[in-house]
Motif scaffolding. Structure first.
Motif, PDB file in Angstrom:
ATOM      1  N   GLU A  31       0.836  -1.205   0.000  1.00 44.02           N
ATOM      2  CA  GLU A  31       0.000   0.000   0.000  1.00 44.02           C
ATOM      3  C   GLU A  31       0.867   1.250   0.000  1.00 44.02           C
ATOM      4  OE1 GLU A  31      -3.132   2.514  -0.242  1.00 44.02           O
ATOM      5  OE2 GLU A  31      -3.115   0.352  -0.587  1.00 44.02           O
ATOM      6  N   ALA A  32       1.922   1.264   0.807  1.00 44.44           N
ATOM      7  CA  ALA A  32       2.825   2.417   0.840  1.00 44.44           C
ATOM      8  C   ALA A  32       3.495   2.611  -0.520  1.00 44.44           C
ATOM      9  CB  ALA A  32       3.871   2.231   1.930  1.00 44.44           C
ATOM     10  N   ASN A  33       3.869   1.529  -1.175  1.00 49.37           N
ATOM     11  CA  ASN A  33       4.474   1.623  -2.508  1.00 49.37           C
ATOM     12  C   ASN A  33       3.481   2.176  -3.521  1.00 49.37           C
ATOM     13  OD1 ASN A  33       6.924   0.658  -1.630  1.00 49.37           O
ATOM     14  ND2 ASN A  33       6.533  -1.446  -2.255  1.00 49.37           N
ATOM     15  N   ARG A  34       2.228   1.725  -3.444  1.00 50.92           N
ATOM     16  CA  ARG A  34       1.198   2.230  -4.363  1.00 50.92           C
ATOM     17  C   ARG A  34       0.982   3.729  -4.156  1.00 50.92           C
ATOM     18  NH1 ARG A  34      -1.185  -2.799  -3.749  1.00 50.92           N
ATOM     19  NH2 ARG A  34      -2.345  -2.173  -1.914  1.00 50.92           N
ATOM     20  N   GLU A  35       0.928   4.146  -2.893  1.00 48.02           N
ATOM     21  CA  GLU A  35       0.714   5.561  -2.592  1.00 48.02           C
ATOM     22  C   GLU A  35       1.866   6.420  -3.106  1.00 48.02           C
ATOM     23  OE1 GLU A  35      -0.036   5.999   1.578  1.00 48.02           O
ATOM     24  OE2 GLU A  35      -1.935   4.899   1.461  1.00 48.02           O
ATOM     25  N   SER A  36       3.097   5.954  -2.923  1.00 48.81           N
ATOM     26  CA  SER A  36       4.236   6.754  -3.376  1.00 48.81           C
ATOM     27  C   SER A  36       4.322   6.782  -4.898  1.00 48.81           C
ATOM     28  CB  SER A  36       5.543   6.242  -2.773  1.00 48.81           C
ATOM     29  OG  SER A  36       5.836   4.942  -3.249  1.00 48.81           O
ATOM     30  N   ALA A  37       3.856   5.742  -5.567  1.00 48.47           N
ATOM     31  CA  ALA A  37       3.873   5.705  -7.029  1.00 48.47           C
ATOM     32  C   ALA A  37       2.821   6.628  -7.617  1.00 48.47           C
ATOM     33  CB  ALA A  37       3.653   4.280  -7.524  1.00 48.47           C
ATOM     34  N   HIS A  38       1.787   6.941  -6.863  1.00 50.65           N
ATOM     35  CA  HIS A  38       0.710   7.784  -7.354  1.00 50.65           C
ATOM     36  C   HIS A  38       0.806   9.228  -6.871  1.00 50.65           C
ATOM     37  CE1 HIS A  38      -1.134   3.834  -8.154  1.00 50.65           C
ATOM     38  NE2 HIS A  38      -1.628   4.475  -9.192  1.00 50.65           N
ATOM     39  N   GLN A  39       1.956   9.610  -6.342  1.00 53.00           N
ATOM     40  CA  GLN A  39       2.135  10.990  -5.922  1.00 53.00           C
ATOM     41  C   GLN A  39       1.975  11.889  -7.142  1.00 53.00           C
ATOM     42  OE1 GLN A  39       2.594  12.230  -2.818  1.00 53.00           O
ATOM     43  NE2 GLN A  39       2.320  10.153  -2.069  1.00 53.00           N
ATOM     44  N   SER A  40       1.283  12.994  -6.958  1.00 52.02           N
ATOM     45  CA  SER A  40       1.070  13.893  -8.094  1.00 52.02           C
ATOM     46  C   SER A  40       2.394  14.518  -8.504  1.00 52.02           C
ATOM     47  CB  SER A  40       0.058  14.976  -7.732  1.00 52.02           C
ATOM     48  OG  SER A  40       0.567  15.771  -6.688  1.00 52.02           O
ATOM     49  N   SER A  41       2.563  14.663  -9.802  1.00 56.42           N
ATOM     50  CA  SER A  41       3.761  15.286 -10.324  1.00 56.42           C
ATOM     51  C   SER A  41       3.347  16.409 -11.255  1.00 56.42           C
ATOM     52  CB  SER A  41       4.619  14.257 -11.058  1.00 56.42           C
ATOM     53  OG  SER A  41       3.888  13.692 -12.124  1.00 56.42           O
TER      54      SER A  41
END
Length: 77
Positions: A53-63
């Motif tokens: 879940e933490a990996n998914r959240e960090s991958a979806h950080q807005s850029s």
């Protein structure tokens, strides 16, 4: 799912290199011993799911886009 019955002291082998041994049973708790190569990561399921879940959240950080980045670099506040 494969379901096996094992008693204290008995083990199962996975792919020639992972051995899971029943160390003890106390009520609803089962103590397992796991022998595996150091390259094999072993996690409790709840920890593994938390990491995913933490990996998914960090991958979806807005850029921001390139244009927006250039705008911020050219006009710092």
């Amino acid at each position: 799912m494969l379901v096996l019955s094992r008693r204290k002291g008995e083990a199962v082998i996975l792919q020639d290199e992972i051995e899971i041994t029943i160390l003890g049973v106390e009520g609803d708790n089962v103590r397992l011993g796991i022998k595996a190569p150091k390259s094999v990561e072993i996690f409790r399921k709840e920890v593994y799911l938390s990491i995913q879940e933490a990996n998914r959240e960090s991958a979806h950080q807005s850029s921001i886009g390139v244009e927006e980045l250039l705008k911020h670099l050219n006009n710092p506040k």
